[in-house]
Design a protein around this motif. Structure first.
Motif, PDB file in Angstrom:
ATOM      1  N   THR A   1      41.044  41.653  44.589  1.00  0.00           N
ATOM      2  CA  THR A   1      39.930  41.175  43.802  1.00  0.00           C
ATOM      3  C   THR A   1      38.497  41.255  44.617  1.00  0.00           C
ATOM      4  O   THR A   1      37.605  41.395  43.863  1.00  0.00           O
ATOM      5  CB  THR A   1      40.173  39.512  43.729  1.00  0.00           C
ATOM      6  N   SER A   2      38.720  41.226  46.016  1.00  0.00           N
ATOM      7  CA  SER A   2      37.478  41.474  46.791  1.00  0.00           C
ATOM      8  C   SER A   2      36.934  42.821  46.482  1.00  0.00           C
ATOM      9  O   SER A   2      35.744  43.127  46.155  1.00  0.00           O
ATOM     10  CB  SER A   2      37.656  41.202  48.368  1.00  0.00           C
ATOM     11  N   ALA A   3      37.740  43.809  46.515  1.00  0.00           N
ATOM     12  CA  ALA A   3      37.604  45.182  46.030  1.00  0.00           C
ATOM     13  C   ALA A   3      37.022  45.553  44.784  1.00  0.00           C
ATOM     14  O   ALA A   3      36.093  45.982  44.405  1.00  0.00           O
ATOM     15  CB  ALA A   3      38.587  46.247  46.374  1.00  0.00           C
ATOM     16  N   LEU A   4      37.408  44.832  43.788  1.00  0.00           N
ATOM     17  CA  LEU A   4      37.052  44.738  42.416  1.00  0.00           C
ATOM     18  C   LEU A   4      35.554  44.065  42.288  1.00  0.00           C
ATOM     19  O   LEU A   4      34.808  44.369  41.424  1.00  0.00           O
ATOM     20  CB  LEU A   4      38.034  43.952  41.437  1.00  0.00           C
TER      21      LEU A   4
ATOM     22  N   LEU B   1      52.424  36.732  51.161  1.00  0.00           N
ATOM     23  CA  LEU B   1      51.750  38.273  51.160  1.00  0.00           C
ATOM     24  C   LEU B   1      50.914  38.941  49.668  1.00  0.00           C
ATOM     25  O   LEU B   1      50.135  39.351  49.831  1.00  0.00           O
ATOM     26  CB  LEU B   1      53.038  39.246  51.272  1.00  0.00           C
ATOM     27  N   GLY B   2      51.783  38.229  48.763  1.00  0.00           N
ATOM     28  CA  GLY B   2      51.064  38.511  47.357  1.00  0.00           C
ATOM     29  C   GLY B   2      49.774  37.936  47.459  1.00  0.00           C
ATOM     30  O   GLY B   2      48.870  38.453  46.699  1.00  0.00           O
ATOM     31  N   PHE B   3      49.573  36.663  47.884  1.00  0.00           N
ATOM     32  CA  PHE B   3      48.178  36.149  47.804  1.00  0.00           C
ATOM     33  C   PHE B   3      47.094  36.636  48.486  1.00  0.00           C
ATOM     34  O   PHE B   3      45.964  36.929  48.104  1.00  0.00           O
ATOM     35  CB  PHE B   3      48.317  34.440  48.450  1.00  0.00           C
TER      36      PHE B   3
ATOM     37  N   LEU C   1      38.822  33.650  43.862  1.00  0.00           N
ATOM     38  CA  LEU C   1      39.893  32.469  44.309  1.00  0.00           C
ATOM     39  C   LEU C   1      40.814  32.192  42.952  1.00  0.00           C
ATOM     40  O   LEU C   1      42.146  31.841  43.519  1.00  0.00           O
ATOM     41  CB  LEU C   1      39.267  31.434  44.751  1.00  0.00           C
ATOM     42  N   ALA C   2      40.228  31.822  41.926  1.00  0.00           N
ATOM     43  CA  ALA C   2      41.120  31.677  40.570  1.00  0.00           C
ATOM     44  C   ALA C   2      42.052  32.585  40.240  1.00  0.00           C
ATOM     45  O   ALA C   2      43.228  32.206  39.920  1.00  0.00           O
ATOM     46  CB  ALA C   2      40.054  31.479  39.491  1.00  0.00           C
ATOM     47  N   VAL C   3      41.605  33.966  40.436  1.00  0.00           N
ATOM     48  CA  VAL C   3      42.751  34.949  40.047  1.00  0.00           C
ATOM     49  C   VAL C   3      43.866  35.101  41.242  1.00  0.00           C
ATOM     50  O   VAL C   3      45.162  34.954  40.900  1.00  0.00           O
ATOM     51  CB  VAL C   3      42.190  36.250  39.973  1.00  0.00           C
ATOM     52  N   SER C   4      43.374  34.795  42.379  1.00  0.00           N
ATOM     53  CA  SER C   4      44.457  34.818  43.678  1.00  0.00           C
ATOM     54  C   SER C   4      45.467  33.486  43.451  1.00  0.00           C
ATOM     55  O   SER C   4      46.301  33.859  43.653  1.00  0.00           O
ATOM     56  CB  SER C   4      43.661  34.885  44.885  1.00  0.00           C
ATOM     57  N   LEU C   5      44.671  32.449  43.247  1.00  0.00           N
ATOM     58  CA  LEU C   5      45.657  31.205  43.052  1.00  0.00           C
ATOM     59  C   LEU C   5      46.533  31.401  41.805  1.00  0.00           C
ATOM     60  O   LEU C   5      47.580  30.983  41.718  1.00  0.00           O
ATOM     61  CB  LEU C   5      44.639  30.077  43.002  1.00  0.00           C
TER      62      LEU C   5
END
Length: 263
Positions: A145-148, A136-138, A248-252
């Motif tokens: 991050t997509s919105a940003l 859920l957090g990912f 991706l880096a931020v999400s991971l």
């Protein structure tokens, strides 16, 4: 009242839904209006999700924008939400078989034996709850991050597109979870070593399948994110190429932080 087919509001006096054309049913009681709308939203969302999958199945990258433009923004947002829910559910199902978020060993293990043992020693219920929170957090981080990225790189999309892009890009990862659901964990049953300590044996072939599958899924997710940023979010291609690895880096990174803090 709201349409029982698509969940959109029907203006007073209208005989049919202006969104889907379905004939208006008899007026529902005020107390049941919200429930009827929610049920209609789920019904239409599930149907739209299936229709989007049909398009994506034939051509995931080329059909990404086509699948998005099939729906109005509200319905596209719901479809993206359904995709995210599918990802979370797949992660929880994999956890029931003892496979952790993004396959034990890619984003969270990285060769750390003690961390692997911590995962393997978790109680089943605790493991499933942790998989739920991690997935859920990912998913939430990928949406944000997509919105940003759309805002920072001056895209012309909207929130519905952010949900849709994130949801679609999570589908390959959901697929590898389903593979792990069939294979089971890559860590064997615990046993005692010569010193009397509990150790865990890594099943090499399962470990290899899960890791290779995860690499493939992440690569495909990267391609889907790029296509989504450039074709749906309206980010220029050269900027989308920079936005994707950042997202991706931020999400991971967030996923890794969540995983370590939950252990």
């Amino acid at each position: 009242m709201f349409c029982v087919s698509c969940g959109q509001r029907i203006p007073d006096g209208a005989g049919r839904c202006p969104a889907c054309g379905v004939a208006r049913a008899s007026s529902a009681a005020p107390s049941g209006g919200r429930r009827a709308r929610f049920q209609a939203l789920l019904t239409v969302g599930a149907r739209d999700t299936v229709e989007a999958l049909k398009v994506l199945r034939k051509n995931p990258l080329g059909g990404l924008r086509a699948s998005f433009t099939m729906f109005d923004p509200n319905r596209a947002l719901v479809v993206g939400g359904f995709f995210c829910v599918c990802f979370v559910m797949a992660a929880m199902l994999a956890a029931m078989r003892g496979v952790g978020m993004i396959g034990l060993g890619m984003a969270m293990d990285l060769g750390n034996v003690s961390l692997t043992e911590n995962f393997a020693s978790l109680a089943r219920g605790s493991f499933i709850i942790k998989a739920f929170l991690q997935s859920l957090g990912f998913a939430a981080t990928l949406i944000v991050t997509s919105a940003l990225a759309r805002t920072v790189f001056r895209g012309n999309g909207q929130l519905a597109g952010d949900f849709f892009i994130a949801g679609v890009s999570l589908l390959p990862l959901a697929a590898i979870f389903l593979v792990s659901l069939v294979l089971g964990p890559d860590i064997g049953s615990p046993h005692l070593d010569v010193a009397g300590r509990t150790t865990y044996t890594v099943l090499v072939w399962k470990d290899a399948v899960l890791k290779v599958g995860t690499v493939f899924a992440l690569a495909y997710s990267t391609l889907l994110l790029y296509a989504g940023y450039s074709k749906i979010a309206g980010i220029a291609e050269e900027k989308a190429a920079l936005a994707v690895p950042i997202a991706l880096a931020v999400s991971l990174l967030v996923l890794s932080v969540i995983a370590r803090n939950l252990l």
